[in-house]
Design a protein around this motif. Structure first.
Motif, PDB file in Angstrom:
ATOM      1  N   VAL A 234       0.802  -1.245   0.044  1.00  0.00           N
ATOM      2  CA  VAL A 234      -0.007   0.117   0.018  1.00  0.00           C
ATOM      3  C   VAL A 234       0.691   1.281  -0.003  1.00  0.00           C
ATOM      4  O   VAL A 234       0.501   2.259  -0.778  1.00  0.00           O
ATOM      5  N   MET A 235       2.062   1.188   0.716  1.00  0.00           N
ATOM      6  CA  MET A 235       2.744   2.464   0.826  1.00  0.00           C
ATOM      7  C   MET A 235       3.505   2.733  -0.404  1.00  0.00           C
ATOM      8  O   MET A 235       3.705   3.749  -0.787  1.00  0.00           O
ATOM      9  N   ILE A 236       3.960   1.702  -1.114  1.00  0.00           N
ATOM     10  CA  ILE A 236       4.253   1.899  -2.379  1.00  0.00           C
ATOM     11  C   ILE A 236       3.512   2.605  -3.439  1.00  0.00           C
ATOM     12  O   ILE A 236       3.718   3.735  -4.227  1.00  0.00           O
ATOM     13  N   LEU A 237       2.018   2.157  -3.320  1.00  0.00           N
ATOM     14  CA  LEU A 237       0.953   2.666  -4.355  1.00  0.00           C
ATOM     15  C   LEU A 237       0.698   4.102  -3.882  1.00  0.00           C
ATOM     16  O   LEU A 237       0.672   5.057  -4.867  1.00  0.00           O
ATOM     17  N   VAL A 238       0.636   4.314  -2.556  1.00  0.00           N
ATOM     18  CA  VAL A 238       0.428   5.668  -2.075  1.00  0.00           C
ATOM     19  C   VAL A 238       1.583   6.647  -2.494  1.00  0.00           C
ATOM     20  O   VAL A 238       1.209   7.712  -3.129  1.00  0.00           O
ATOM     21  N   ALA A 239       2.879   6.248  -2.162  1.00  0.00           N
ATOM     22  CA  ALA A 239       4.113   7.050  -2.413  1.00  0.00           C
ATOM     23  C   ALA A 239       3.914   7.279  -3.936  1.00  0.00           C
ATOM     24  O   ALA A 239       4.225   8.789  -4.194  1.00  0.00           O
ATOM     25  N   PHE A 240       3.698   6.482  -4.961  1.00  0.00           N
ATOM     26  CA  PHE A 240       3.945   6.735  -6.371  1.00  0.00           C
ATOM     27  C   PHE A 240       2.977   7.928  -6.483  1.00  0.00           C
ATOM     28  O   PHE A 240       3.177   8.685  -7.555  1.00  0.00           O
ATOM     29  N   LEU A 241       1.371   7.751  -6.050  1.00  0.00           N
ATOM     30  CA  LEU A 241       0.468   8.738  -6.521  1.00  0.00           C
ATOM     31  C   LEU A 241       0.956   9.824  -5.938  1.00  0.00           C
ATOM     32  O   LEU A 241       0.698  10.986  -6.605  1.00  0.00           O
ATOM     33  N   VAL A 242       1.490  10.071  -4.601  1.00  0.00           N
ATOM     34  CA  VAL A 242       2.058  11.410  -4.023  1.00  0.00           C
ATOM     35  C   VAL A 242       3.020  12.098  -4.783  1.00  0.00           C
ATOM     36  O   VAL A 242       2.934  13.054  -5.177  1.00  0.00           O
ATOM     37  N   LYS A 243       4.032  11.136  -5.335  1.00  0.00           N
ATOM     38  CA  LYS A 243       5.208  11.768  -6.163  1.00  0.00           C
ATOM     39  C   LYS A 243       4.704  12.204  -7.381  1.00  0.00           C
ATOM     40  O   LYS A 243       5.341  12.983  -8.210  1.00  0.00           O
ATOM     41  N   SER A 244       3.776  11.503  -7.732  1.00  0.00           N
ATOM     42  CA  SER A 244       3.137  11.688  -9.210  1.00  0.00           C
ATOM     43  C   SER A 244       2.197  13.105  -9.248  1.00  0.00           C
ATOM     44  O   SER A 244       1.640  13.376 -10.319  1.00  0.00           O
ATOM     45  N   ASP A 245       1.990  13.587  -8.190  1.00  0.00           N
ATOM     46  CA  ASP A 245       1.005  14.444  -8.032  1.00  0.00           C
ATOM     47  C   ASP A 245      -0.454  14.189  -8.444  1.00  0.00           C
ATOM     48  O   ASP A 245      -0.897  14.689  -9.042  1.00  0.00           O
ATOM     49  N   ARG A 246      -0.855  12.851  -8.116  1.00  0.00           N
ATOM     50  CA  ARG A 246      -1.971  12.336  -8.625  1.00  0.00           C
ATOM     51  C   ARG A 246      -2.823  11.892  -7.263  1.00  0.00           C
ATOM     52  O   ARG A 246      -3.370  10.996  -6.920  1.00  0.00           O
ATOM     53  N   ARG A 247      -2.813  12.904  -6.088  1.00  0.00           N
ATOM     54  CA  ARG A 247      -3.462  12.688  -4.819  1.00  0.00           C
ATOM     55  C   ARG A 247      -4.859  12.549  -5.120  1.00  0.00           C
ATOM     56  O   ARG A 247      -5.719  11.571  -4.217  1.00  0.00           O
ATOM     57  N   ASP A 248      -5.555  12.879  -6.194  1.00  0.00           N
ATOM     58  CA  ASP A 248      -6.974  12.673  -6.449  1.00  0.00           C
ATOM     59  C   ASP A 248      -7.339  11.183  -6.569  1.00  0.00           C
ATOM     60  O   ASP A 248      -8.487  10.703  -6.494  1.00  0.00           O
ATOM     61  N   SER A 249      -6.280  10.143  -6.983  1.00  0.00           N
ATOM     62  CA  SER A 249      -6.578   8.995  -7.049  1.00  0.00           C
ATOM     63  C   SER A 249      -6.361   8.004  -5.630  1.00  0.00           C
ATOM     64  O   SER A 249      -6.697   6.898  -5.864  1.00  0.00           O
ATOM     65  N   LEU A 250      -6.029   8.786  -4.832  1.00  0.00           N
ATOM     66  CA  LEU A 250      -5.656   8.006  -3.362  1.00  0.00           C
ATOM     67  C   LEU A 250      -6.982   7.444  -2.715  1.00  0.00           C
ATOM     68  O   LEU A 250      -6.936   6.368  -2.317  1.00  0.00           O
ATOM     69  N   LYS A 251      -8.101   8.231  -2.957  1.00  0.00           N
ATOM     70  CA  LYS A 251      -9.320   7.674  -2.546  1.00  0.00           C
ATOM     71  C   LYS A 251      -9.770   6.113  -3.240  1.00  0.00           C
ATOM     72  O   LYS A 251     -10.253   5.397  -2.444  1.00  0.00           O
ATOM     73  N   TRP A 252      -9.450   6.142  -4.494  1.00  0.00           N
ATOM     74  CA  TRP A 252      -9.569   4.761  -4.844  1.00  0.00           C
ATOM     75  C   TRP A 252      -8.616   3.561  -4.635  1.00  0.00           C
ATOM     76  O   TRP A 252      -9.043   2.630  -4.425  1.00  0.00           O
ATOM     77  N   VAL A 253      -7.492   3.991  -4.158  1.00  0.00           N
ATOM     78  CA  VAL A 253      -6.564   3.127  -3.581  1.00  0.00           C
ATOM     79  C   VAL A 253      -7.158   2.615  -2.024  1.00  0.00           C
ATOM     80  O   VAL A 253      -7.156   1.468  -1.598  1.00  0.00           O
ATOM     81  N   TRP A 254      -7.427   3.615  -1.452  1.00  0.00           N
ATOM     82  CA  TRP A 254      -8.139   3.314  -0.061  1.00  0.00           C
ATOM     83  C   TRP A 254      -9.292   2.449  -0.204  1.00  0.00           C
ATOM     84  O   TRP A 254      -9.557   1.446   0.402  1.00  0.00           O
ATOM     85  N   THR A 255     -10.290   2.652  -1.245  1.00  0.00           N
ATOM     86  CA  THR A 255     -11.517   2.124  -1.390  1.00  0.00           C
ATOM     87  C   THR A 255     -10.996   0.691  -1.827  1.00  0.00           C
ATOM     88  O   THR A 255     -11.717  -0.372  -1.286  1.00  0.00           O
TER      89      THR A 255
END
Length: 305
Positions: free
Chosen positions: A40-61
Motif C-alpha cells: 500500500v505504501m508503494i502505491l500511495v507514495a507513487f501517487l503522491v510523488k506523481s501529484d495524483r492525490r486525487d486517485s488516493l481515494k480509489w486506492v483506499w477504497t
C-alpha cells in the motif's frame, strides 16, 4: 473497545497456551501486515510523488474492499467449520490445513523472488492503471492487498484449527497487524528504518516452520478420517515424559503444532517438507544486472525519503 491491559492479564492468567497462541499469530500478523503495508505504501507514495492525490481515494477504497473480503473468508471458514463435529470436523480441518500449507508455501517462495522488483512492478502497474481510470486503480489496489490478505487468512485458518475454537489466535493476529501498521507509518515518514530483506528472510523461514507444523496436523487429521493410512503407526512416543500442558508443551504445540506421539507419516511429511522448502527458500539467487543490490532491496522509496 477492548481494554488492552485486561486482555494481557487474561492471557497471562490463562497460561502459556494462550501466550503461545498470541505470540505465534502475532508474529504472523506483523509479518503479513508489514508485507501488505509496504504494498500500500508503494502505491500511495507513487501517487503522491506523481501529484495524483486525487486517485488516493480509489486506492483506499480498494484496500477497504480487500480487507472486508479477507475477514469474510477467514470468518466463513474458521467459524463456519466450528459448528461441525466428529469425523467431518477432522476432514474439514485436514483439508483446510493442507490448502493453507500449499498457498502459504507458494506465496513465501514467490515473495522471495519478487521482493527485488515488486516496487517497480507496482509502480508500473499503477502507471497503467492511471491511464485507464479510477476502476483500474481500485482493482489494482484490491488485487495487491487481497492477494496478501488471502495468504494471511488461509495461514491463520490452518494455524488456528487445533485451538478448539479459541479466539486468541485472532486476537494475536490483530495485535500483530496493529504493530505492522505502526511500523509501516514509521517507514513512510522516515522515522523507522529496518532492513526489510533480513526481516522477510527471517520471518519467511519462521512461516515455513509454522507451515510444516500445520502440514503435520493436517496429515494426522486426514489419517483420523481414514483417508490416509498409518494412524496407529507411531514414529516415536515420549508422552510419559513430555507434559503437553506444561509451559514448553503449550508453547511448542501452540506455535508449531508439536506433539510427543506423531505418526510415522506425520514425521516423514514434516521432514520432507522442511528439507525441500527450506532448500528452495535459501537457494542462492541468480545475479541479474538489472536487479538492485541487497541494500537497495531493503529500502522503500517514500515521499519522506
Amino acid at each position: 473497545m477492548i481494554d488492552a491491559s485486561s486482555a494481557v492479564l487474561a492471557a497471562a492468567s490463562s497460561g502459556p497456551s494462550v501466550l503461545s497462541q498470541l505470540f505465534g499469530s502475532g508474529l504472523i500478523g506483523v509479518r503479513e501486515g508489514l508485507e501488505t503495508g509496504i504494498v500500500v505504501m508503494i502505491l500511495v507514495a507513487f501517487l503522491v510523488k506523481s501529484d495524483r492525490r486525487d486517485s488516493l481515494k480509489w486506492v483506499w477504497t480498494g484496500v477497504a474492499i480487500a480487507v472486508v473480503m479477507v475477514l469474510a473468508v477467514f470468518a466463513g471458514i474458521h467459524y463456519g467449520t466450528s459448528t461441525i463435529s466428529g469425523l467431518a470436523a477432522e476432514a474439514v480441518a485436514g483439508v483446510a490445513s493442507l490448502v493453507a500449507v500449499v498457498i502459504v508455501t507458494l506465496m513465501v517462495l514467490w515473495m522471495r523472488g519478487a521482493a527485488a522488483h515488486i516496487s517497480g512492478d507496482l509502480k508500473a502497474g499503477m502507471g497503467r492503471a492511471l491511464e485507464l481510470g479510477a476502476p483500474a486503480v481500485l482493482a489494482l489496489s484490491f488485487l495487491a492487498v487481497g492477494r496478501e490478505g488471502l495468504e494471511t487468512a488461509l495461514l491463520m485458518v490452518g494455524y488456528a484449527e487445533n485451538t478448539s475454537g479459541s479466539s486468541w489466535p485472532l486476537v494475536g493476529l490483530l495485535i500483530g497487524v496493529v504493530i505492522a501498521v505502526a511500523i509501516t507509518i514509521g517507514l513512510y515518514f522516515g522515522t523507522v528504518r529496518i532492513n526489510l530483506q533480513k526481516f522477510f528472510t527471517y520471518t519467511g523461514a519462521f512461516l515455513v516452520v509454522v507451515a510444516a507444523g500445520i502440514l503435520a496436523y493436517g496429515i494426522r487429521a486426514i489419517q483420523t478420517v481414514g483417508w490416509l493410512p498409518g494412524l496407529n503407526t507411531r514414529a516415536f512416543d515420549f508422552s510419559s515424559v513430555y507434559d503437553q500442558s506444561s509451559w514448553y508443551g503449550t508453547l511448542l504445540g501452540g506455535i508449531f503444532n508439536f506433539r510427543p506421539d506423531p505418526t510415522l507419516l506425520q514425521v516423514i511429511g514434516w521432514v520432507i517438507y522442511l528439507a525441500v522448502v527450506m532448500t528452495l527458500f535459501f537457494r542462492p539467487r541468480r545475479p541479474q544486472s538489472s536487479s538492485p543490490s541487497p541494500a537497495e532491496t531493503s529500502k522503500v522509496e517514500t515521499p519522506a525519503a
